[in-house]
Design an enzyme around this catalytic site. Structure first.
Site, PDB file in Angstrom:
ATOM      1  N   GLU A  67    -112.573  54.167 -70.193  1.00 23.92           N
ATOM      2  CA  GLU A  67    -112.036  52.798 -70.188  1.00 23.92           C
ATOM      3  C   GLU A  67    -111.223  52.675 -68.901  1.00 23.92           C
ATOM      4  OE1 GLU A  67    -109.891  50.251 -69.830  1.00 23.92           O
ATOM      5  OE2 GLU A  67    -108.840  50.166 -71.761  1.00 23.92           O
ATOM      6  N   GLU A 124    -107.842  46.048 -59.127  1.00 25.77           N
ATOM      7  CA  GLU A 124    -106.796  45.989 -60.142  1.00 25.77           C
ATOM      8  C   GLU A 124    -105.452  46.368 -59.509  1.00 25.77           C
ATOM      9  OE1 GLU A 124    -106.932  49.007 -63.315  1.00 25.77           O
ATOM     10  OE2 GLU A 124    -106.661  47.367 -64.730  1.00 25.77           O
TER      11      GLU A 124
END
Ligand code: ADP
Length: 494
Positions: free
Chosen positions: A264, A398
């Protein structure tokens, strides 16, 4: 929340932390320790074992012995359930103490930390404990002369490497189904968020999880994490963290025993507001909370705001006004809505993104800098940046901080193209009162989770996982068991 208890706990001394291996607290094999700093004031909170490859190997051996002995894996599912329910109750009993310790180590607002960390972890453990004695095998629809039985068996030794933003919530998403399934686990917490995971692992022993079934090794990712990833004796590797580390884990699996790797890896999640959103004021509030809570350190954070051009200026103005009312600062103050950035390194990274955007001529509408420096803590003003272009790093990478990149769009197709225009695919949101458009957008956006007229807050009953470079596999929901239970066929001639 009990304010006086929080006041007591906030300055309580924290004893040096040790690994938990084979049911015992152990120091690093070479005696090394590392400092644990608090993001609330930059001061040293305690020390912890600076794990080595040898420590990881020792923990893996303990997990292997426990698994092969059958002391946990061969218990009746209902017996494992009873132990895990006791563990969940112990975590709840100590929830405030654990939450405050976690806040002192990682900076999340206490209100959110209490719910999202110990209480959420207890809920997750209880959910998988309750599920495990309700999972059935299968009988295949074969011809009458044969019988095809499909068993589900615990996959073996699980290596779990977790990050610092929500160590207990994310840790429990792995530990809950893995332990309920009967696996043994070697857990590697992040360098800046290990203490609460060690604490709940001790409580697991108290609840009756046999020694060696849950082991925790602290220390540098490049040593302890790498040793777990390269081990010939770890069957399944589960990970939440950054893309570069995820790639290393896949390579390590390929170089070693081809262990299954579930990743993830975060996102650059688009929060898409159409002019026909049912309630713009609500959308403003949820948008701000969707990026700024926990100082933006949330894997599913809505870090890109895509807003229809006709309402762009009005929406941004309202958003900036709301953002300026958010209370940034001491995360142990229950009124705080945006706590500390986890570390100096993360703060520097956040600020570098802002400086780059400024240099590119983007508009910093609010925030943009470090604040409350006199506290020694790592605080950053929630930041909204408009005029971001699709090939800006801010639109593609990110940040993992309180920084929102805003882009305008004209049509539904534009919105889809912008939304899908990154390598990530973890989460998204669509704000519209048009039911047809809402469903169309859900289908067209490539992400594991698409919210409609909300952001965040989905519960344990739904899976969470990414597509594209956000990863593979799912945490939460009964689907999480797929990672920890192997299918085995018995083919029988009658
Ligand atoms: P983040 O940016 O969230 O810190 P990382 O991927 O660096 O993301 O860290 C997530 C987890 O991965 C942490 O527990 C960290 O210690 C671990 N880690 C970091 N580097 C490695 C590595 N080379 N091998 C295995 N684990 C690692």
């Amino acid at each position: 929340m009990d304010q006086s208890r929080i006041a007591e706990l906030r300055d309580a001394p924290v004893p040096p932390a040790r690994h938990l291996i084979g049911g015992a607290a152990v120091a690093a094999s070479d005696g090394r320790e590392m400092e644990v700093c608090s993001p609330l004031n930059g001061a040293v909170l305690t020390t912890m074992a600076k794990g080595t490859r040898a420590d990881a190997d020792q923990a893996i051996a303990a997990a292997r012995r426990a698994f092969d002995s059958g002391v946990w894996a061969n218990l009746a599912p209902a017996a494992r359930k009873a132990v895990l329910l006791k563990w969940a109750a112990l975590i709840e009993e100590h929830a405030l103490e654990i939450a405050v310790l976690g806040v002192r180590e990682n900076g999340t607002e206490i209100g959110m930390a209490l719910k999202a960390e110990p209480l959420s972890a207890a809920g997750t453990i209880r959910y998988y404990a309750e599920s495990i004695d309700k999972l059935y095998g299968e009988i295949a629809p074969t011809a009458p002369g044969t019988l095809g039985l499909v068993h589900r068996e615990p996959a073996g030794v699980v290596g779990a490497i977790v990050p610092w933003n929500f160590p207990l919530m994310i840790g429990a998403w792995k530990l809950g189904p893995a332990l309920a399934a009967g696996c043994s686990v070697v857990l590697k917490p992040a360098e800046t968020a290990s203490l609460t995971l060690l604490r709940i692992a001790e409580l697991a022993l108290d609840a009756g999880v046999p020694p060696g079934v849950l082991n925790v090794v602290t220390g540098p990712g490049a040593e302890v994490g790498a040793a777990i990833a390269e081990s010939m004796d770890v069957d399944v590797l589960v990970f939440t963290g950054s893309g570069p580390t995820g790639r290393r884990l896949l390579e390590a699996s390929a170089r070693s025993n081809l262990k299954r790797v579930y990743l993830e890896l975060g996102g650059k999640s688009p929060n898409i507001v159409f002019a026909d959103a049912p309630d713009l004021d609500e959308a403003v509030k949820v948008t701000a909370n969707g990026i700024f809570r926990n100082a933006g350190q949330v894997c599913i954070a809505g870090s890109r705001l895509l807003v229809e051009r006709s309402i762009h200026d009005e929406f941004v103005e309202k958003l900036a006004a709301f953002t300026q009312t958010m209370k940034v600062g001491d995360p142990l103050d229950p009124d705080t809505t945006c706590g500390a950035v986890n570390s100096q390194a993360q703060l520097d990274r956040n600020l570098a993104f802002v400086e780059e955007a400024r240099a590119q001529g983007r508009t910093i509408v609010t925030g943009g800098g470090r604040i409350l420096q006199d506290t020694g803590g790592y605080y950053m003003a929630p930041t909204v940046i408009t005029g971001v272009q699709s090939d800006d790093r801010l639109a593609r990478e990110e940040v993992f901080g309180p920084v929102l990149a805003v882009q305008a769009f004209d049509t539904e197709d534009d919105a889809v193209n912008l939304a899908n225009g990154t390598d990530y695919g973890l989460a998204a949101a669509v704000w519209t009162a048009n039911l047809g458009r809402a469903h169309r957008m859900v289908r067209r956006i490539r992400a594991g989770l698409v919210h409609v007229n909300t952001y965040g807050g989905s519960d344990l009953s739904v899976p969470l996982g990414g597509v594209k470079q956000s990863g593979n596999g799912h945490d939460k929901s009964p689907h999480a068991f797929d990672k920890y239970l192997d299918l085995k066929t018995a083919w029988i001639k009658l």
